[in-house]
Motif scaffolding. Structure first.
Motif, PDB file in Angstrom:
ATOM      1  N   ASN A  45       1.046 -10.226  -7.312  1.00 47.40           N
ATOM      2  CA  ASN A  45       0.696  -8.824  -8.201  1.00 47.40           C
ATOM      3  C   ASN A  45      -0.986  -9.344  -8.670  1.00 47.40           C
ATOM      4  N   ILE A  46      -1.549  -8.259  -8.921  1.00 52.48           N
ATOM      5  CA  ILE A  46      -2.951  -8.044  -9.279  1.00 52.48           C
ATOM      6  C   ILE A  46      -3.229  -8.471 -10.735  1.00 52.48           C
ATOM      7  N   LEU A  47      -4.292  -8.157 -11.404  1.00 50.23           N
ATOM      8  CA  LEU A  47      -4.503  -8.604 -12.857  1.00 50.23           C
ATOM      9  C   LEU A  47      -3.625  -7.732 -13.690  1.00 50.23           C
ATOM     10  N   ALA A  48      -3.835  -6.379 -13.131  1.00 45.35           N
ATOM     11  CA  ALA A  48      -2.776  -5.702 -14.132  1.00 45.35           C
ATOM     12  C   ALA A  48      -1.501  -5.612 -13.738  1.00 45.35           C
ATOM     13  N   GLU A  49      -0.482  -5.491 -14.549  1.00 44.05           N
ATOM     14  CA  GLU A  49       0.793  -5.540 -14.285  1.00 44.05           C
ATOM     15  C   GLU A  49       1.550  -4.611 -13.516  1.00 44.05           C
ATOM     16  N   ASN A  50       2.402  -4.837 -12.945  1.00 46.87           N
ATOM     17  CA  ASN A  50       3.179  -4.205 -11.834  1.00 46.87           C
ATOM     18  C   ASN A  50       2.294  -3.332 -10.705  1.00 46.87           C
ATOM     19  N   VAL A  51       1.361  -4.145 -10.532  1.00 48.63           N
ATOM     20  CA  VAL A  51       0.581  -3.605  -9.229  1.00 48.63           C
ATOM     21  C   VAL A  51       0.452  -4.489  -8.085  1.00 48.63           C
ATOM     22  N   SER A  52       0.621  -4.368  -6.970  1.00 49.29           N
ATOM     23  CA  SER A  52       0.355  -5.291  -5.753  1.00 49.29           C
ATOM     24  C   SER A  52      -0.162  -4.197  -4.742  1.00 49.29           C
ATOM     25  N   GLU A  53      -1.122  -4.522  -4.178  1.00 46.13           N
ATOM     26  CA  GLU A  53      -1.728  -3.655  -3.121  1.00 46.13           C
ATOM     27  C   GLU A  53      -1.750  -4.128  -1.761  1.00 46.13           C
TER      28      GLU A  53
ATOM     29  N   VAL B 260      -3.267  -7.124  10.818  1.00 48.70           N
ATOM     30  CA  VAL B 260      -1.781  -7.234  10.174  1.00 48.70           C
ATOM     31  C   VAL B 260      -2.118  -6.690   9.059  1.00 48.70           C
ATOM     32  N   VAL B 261      -0.944  -5.845   8.666  1.00 53.62           N
ATOM     33  CA  VAL B 261      -0.937  -5.560   6.992  1.00 53.62           C
ATOM     34  C   VAL B 261       0.138  -6.434   6.251  1.00 53.62           C
ATOM     35  N   VAL B 262      -0.316  -6.600   4.804  1.00 53.77           N
ATOM     36  CA  VAL B 262       0.431  -7.583   3.927  1.00 53.77           C
ATOM     37  C   VAL B 262       0.976  -6.316   3.268  1.00 53.77           C
ATOM     38  N   PHE B 263       2.144  -6.007   3.132  1.00 54.16           N
ATOM     39  CA  PHE B 263       2.675  -5.213   2.078  1.00 54.16           C
ATOM     40  C   PHE B 263       2.715  -5.721   0.700  1.00 54.16           C
ATOM     41  N   PRO B 264       2.661  -4.922  -0.340  1.00 48.52           N
ATOM     42  CA  PRO B 264       2.547  -5.081  -1.867  1.00 48.52           C
ATOM     43  C   PRO B 264       3.900  -6.185  -1.942  1.00 48.52           C
ATOM     44  N   TYR B 265       3.666  -7.139  -2.718  1.00 50.86           N
ATOM     45  CA  TYR B 265       4.471  -8.209  -3.222  1.00 50.86           C
ATOM     46  C   TYR B 265       5.323  -8.730  -1.834  1.00 50.86           C
ATOM     47  N   GLY B 266       4.664  -8.897  -0.791  1.00 51.12           N
ATOM     48  CA  GLY B 266       5.429  -9.181   0.343  1.00 51.12           C
ATOM     49  C   GLY B 266       4.849 -10.253   0.934  1.00 51.12           C
ATOM     50  N   TRP B 267       5.294 -10.723   2.421  1.00 51.00           N
ATOM     51  CA  TRP B 267       4.610 -11.778   3.059  1.00 51.00           C
ATOM     52  C   TRP B 267       4.541 -11.189   4.618  1.00 51.00           C
TER      53      TRP B 267
END
Ligand SMILES: O=C1O[C@H]([C@@H](O)CO)C(O)=C1O
Length: 552
Positions: free
Chosen positions: A435-443, A484-491
């Motif tokens: 998660n980034i600094l703001a809640e409920n966001v991962s990029e 390669v991409v890393v998806f939000p909240y993923g590995w």
């Protein structure tokens, strides 16, 4: 064969999307000239910096630079920036056929428009494992009306100012901001573009004959945007990713992240009395940018004939399952190199958004990358040990870190340490998103590795677990890639061989994110690097070393 080029880089006034700004041009061209070569050729680019007051380097994205790590074109890593008025010769071998591109790798010079295509064809006696009748290049980018200098200052300021979404998407350097090619289908009132075709922002139209198969070589040089690509009404078969053959698969549309390249085949089997849309749209960030459009022109229709149906509708921007399903369809072509079955070392790299003294930064295992003055290649090769932090950055992060929440303590530190890899060992990397600094966001973060291809062993949601390590990794037919991409909240898990002597960046290919510290540096076998040209290292402590030797 040696292919020789003389390039000068300068700013010029240009209208990539119909709004005049400045772009970084090569020999007066934007995008820069396309390089075409064959496997085994030597490329020699004599690059003169005609910028008035800025240094310059160019990175040859996807080229391994085996034996020439100083030609990788990364400021602070492989060389000193080329000063205004100076010339530097990039001389390297292209050892693998594929679709590549080149771009600036100093400051935000890629955002400024410093990029072009680099196509490596097979050697004369070799054959592609697929057939096509013709081919096209499609270099994708995103464009802001604010200058790259302004953007760079914005993201380096306190308080932080985010650059926001791009004003337009460009295909081969061309987009439309004040008008639309598809105005008649648009819900918002925007005028229809009335173009003669010779405008700087007129679309690059692709002319095809009916009932033929074409190879579209696509590369994304975007500064920020993940893109969704469709050729309206046509299926596409994906056959190459980042210069590696993949098991062909058929899709209606696809995603492409910054730093990636693909070849797709499509057959012109649709009603030949129509033209068709080729479209790109923003994915993974709430789109505030109009779709990028051009026309697939079936000869002998007029090129200006607007398709009689609306442009392809992309999936919802945050439908990540849609994107994951595309990425998970990519496998190595049967018979392509397999990964070693074991790893010697596994690094867990957690990315977080942080604050350092009020600045907004990204960090990897809580270290935010800043570049040293002396290029690592020189300081490591010549054993200059006060050029960067000699302590290794951490191999992992705390098991207790909750990736679903903003960082509990957003403080982080700057660092420029290097992961020293034992030569010829097998390294695994687990990229862990959070998660980034703001809640409920991962990029979304597309990670690009210099000097190597790696095998993509798998993607997953949440934390990477020991169970994932044992059961979900694909060691059978993983694709080789350099991005390669890393998806939000993923590995994302990958494996590579540390077999290319040199110092190599591994970083998020989103240009502002790299600037904000989202990258790491690897070094391997630097003692084996021979004949680094002095011109690559005449700055910082290596520059000082040369000067002192001269005076002795
Ligand atoms: O690095 C970034 O900063 C902004 C936002 O997180 C803070 O403004 C954003 O969307 C990024 O990708």
């Amino acid at each position: 064969k040696t292919r020789q080029f003389e390039w000068r880089v300068e700013y010029m006034h240009w209208s990539p999307d119909g709004v005049e700004g400045v772009v970084m041009a090569i020999n007066g061209k934007f995008p820069g000239p396309t390089i075409r070569a064959r496997t085994g050729d030597t490329i020699s680019v004599e690059l003169t910096n005609n910028l008035l007051t800025e240094g310059l380097v160019i990175h040859w994205h996807g080229i391994s630079q085996r034996g020439t790590p100083w030609a990788d074109g990364t400021a602070s890593i492989s060389q000193c920036p080329i000063n205004p008025g100076e010339t530097f010769v990039y001389r390297f071998i292209v050892d693998k056929a594929g679709t590549y591109f080149y771009h600036g790798h100093y400051g935000m010079q890629r955002s400024a428009g410093l990029y072009g295509s680099l196509i490596v064809e097979l050697a004369k006696n070799e054959k592609e494992p697929f057939h096509y009748d013709g081919e096209f290049n499609l270099l994708l980018s995103d464009w802001w009306h604010k200058s790259s200098q302004d953007q760079q200052i914005d993201i380096s300021s306190k308080p932080f100012r985010w650059i926001g979404e791009p004003q337009s998407l460009l295909m081969n350097g061309r987009g439309q901001f004040n008008c639309s090619l598809a105005a008649q289908f648009s819900k918002s009132p925007i005028p229809q573009c009335k173009l003669r075709g010779d405008e700087q922002y007129a679309p690059h139209i692709f002319h095809v004959h009916p009932n033929k198969t074409y190879r579209l070589r696509v590369a994304s040089s975007t500064a920020l945007s993940s893109l969704h690509l469709a050729v309206g009404g046509h299926k596409m078969v994906v056959v190459e990713a980042d210069g590696n053959y993949i098991q062909p698969f058929s899709v209606e549309n696809m995603d492409i992240y910054s730093g990636e390249s693909y070849s797709i085949l499509f057959t012109t089997d649709q009603d030949p009395s129509n033209n068709y849309w080729i479209s790109i749209s923003v994915r993974g960030r709430e789109p505030k940018t109009p779709q990028g459009l051009t026309i697939l022109n079936y000869i002998p229709n007029f090129a200006s004939k607007i398709p009689n149906f609306p442009p392809p509708l992309p999936p919802l921007w945050n439908d990540y399952n849609y994107s994951k399903s595309f990425s998970k369809k990519i496998f190595g072509l049967m018979g392509s190199p397999k990964p070693p079955t074991r790893h010697d070392r596994r690094l867990f790299l957690l990315n977080t958004q942080n604050r350092i003294e009020g600045y907004t930064r990204w960090a990897i295992n809580n270290i935010s990358l800043v570049f040293p003055t002396t290029p690592y290649l020189g300081s490591i090769k010549y054993g200059i040990n006060n050029a960067f932090d000699t302590k290794s950055p951490p191999n992992t992060f705390s098991k207790d870190y909750d990736i679903m929440k903003p960082p509990p303590n957003p403080n982080s530190t700057y660092g420029n340490g290097v992961y020293m890899l034992k030569f010829n060992t097998t390294i695994d990397i687990i990229l862990q998103n959070a998660n980034i600094l703001a809640e409920n966001v991962s990029e979304i973060h597309p990670w690009h590795f210099h000097g190597h291809s790696f095998w993509v062993l798998g993607y997953g949601d949440g934390n990477f677990t020991t169970e994932d390590a044992e059961t979900t990794l694909n060691l059978n037919n993983p694709p080789l890639r350099n991005t390669v991409v890393v998806f939000p909240y993923g590995w994302t898990a990958l494996r590579f061989s540390a077999d290319n002597p040199g110092v190599w960046a591994f970083h998020c290919h989103i240009e502002p994110h790299l600037h904000m510290g989202m990258g790491v540096v690897f070094a391997e076998g630097v003692h084996l690097v021979k004949n680094i040209p002095n011109e690559a290292l005449t700055c910082g402590l290596t520059g000082k070393m040369f000067a002192e030797n001269k005076h002795k």
